[in-house]
Design an enzyme around this catalytic site. Structure first.
Site, PDB file in Angstrom:
ATOM      1  N   GLU A  63     104.095  68.096  34.083  1.00  0.00           N
ATOM      2  CA  GLU A  63     104.382  66.674  34.296  1.00  0.00           C
ATOM      3  C   GLU A  63     103.110  65.850  34.451  1.00  0.00           C
ATOM      4  O   GLU A  63     102.001  66.387  34.503  1.00  0.00           O
ATOM      5  CB  GLU A  63     105.318  66.532  35.507  1.00  0.00           C
ATOM      6  CG  GLU A  63     106.667  67.191  35.237  1.00  0.00           C
ATOM      7  CD  GLU A  63     107.713  66.932  36.307  1.00  0.00           C
ATOM      8  OE1 GLU A  63     107.378  66.410  37.393  1.00  0.00           O
ATOM      9  OE2 GLU A  63     108.887  67.267  36.038  1.00  0.00           O
ATOM     10  N   GLU A  74     109.722  74.178  27.022  1.00  0.00           N
ATOM     11  CA  GLU A  74     109.948  74.724  25.672  1.00  0.00           C
ATOM     12  C   GLU A  74     108.875  74.264  24.705  1.00  0.00           C
ATOM     13  O   GLU A  74     108.352  75.032  23.910  1.00  0.00           O
ATOM     14  CB  GLU A  74     111.319  74.295  25.128  1.00  0.00           C
ATOM     15  CG  GLU A  74     112.507  74.769  25.931  1.00  0.00           C
ATOM     16  CD  GLU A  74     112.933  73.766  26.990  1.00  0.00           C
ATOM     17  OE1 GLU A  74     112.058  73.218  27.696  1.00  0.00           O
ATOM     18  OE2 GLU A  74     114.147  73.532  27.118  1.00  0.00           O
TER      19      GLU A  74
END
Ligand code: THU
Length: 159
Positions: A63, A74
């Protein structure tokens, strides 16, 4: 005329019903999820990719204080794989997500952007990638291709 689009997936009852390599992928996705960098959402996701040469690549969500600059587990994992193993086929992708400090047993499916990115690698390698998604315990959902999760997908054939 109303039409239907049928998608297929397998619901695997629990971890115990996975085979040896699937268990390894689950374990590795869980491990890397523990060190996911998700200070803003506290939703931690781990991903493990099995290559045709037997190597396993792992990654987690990353993040950013400027929220859209972050990236899902992913895509972190599949982009690393694409960059470092450009000639090696991807066989399986296993993803596990849940809030950091909560128990959850509902399988967490890849987001739409990740589905599109995974599709690109299926097209590139001209071979399907088996997708597994899970949470902490509970069922594990499996599809034989990302196309099951992305009906009416857009790919290079339209360009
Ligand atoms: N996230 C993933 O890593 N994969 C997904 O498919 C869904 C969402 C991450 C992005 C963000 O860091 C957090 O989960 C909450 O959306």
């Amino acid at each position: 005329m109303e039409k239907q689009y049928k998608i297929n997936f397998e619901a695997i009852e629990s971890y115990e019903h996975l085979d040896a390599i699937e268990k390894t992928l689950y374990d590795k996705a869980m491990q890397i999820r523990n060190v996911a960098y998700a200070p803003y959402s506290n939703f931690t996701v781990g991903c493990a990719i099995l290559l045709e040469n037997g190597e396993i690549i792992t990654g987690s969500n990353q993040e950013n204080a400027a929220y859209p600059s972050g990236l899902c587990a992913e895509r972190t994992t599949i982009f690393y794989t694409g960059a470092n193993f450009p000639e090696v086929k991807i066989k399986k992708l296993f993803v596990i997500g849940a809030p950091r400090n909560a128990t959850s047993s509902i399988p967490i499916p890849p987001c739409g952007a990740c589905r599109q990115s995974i599709l690109e690698y299926e097209a590139k390698q001209k071979d399907e990638i088996e997708i597994y998604f899970a949470s902490l315990g509970g069922e594990i959902f499996k599809t034989k291709s990302i196309r099951e999760l992305l009906p009416f997908s857009f790919d290079a054939s339209y360009l």
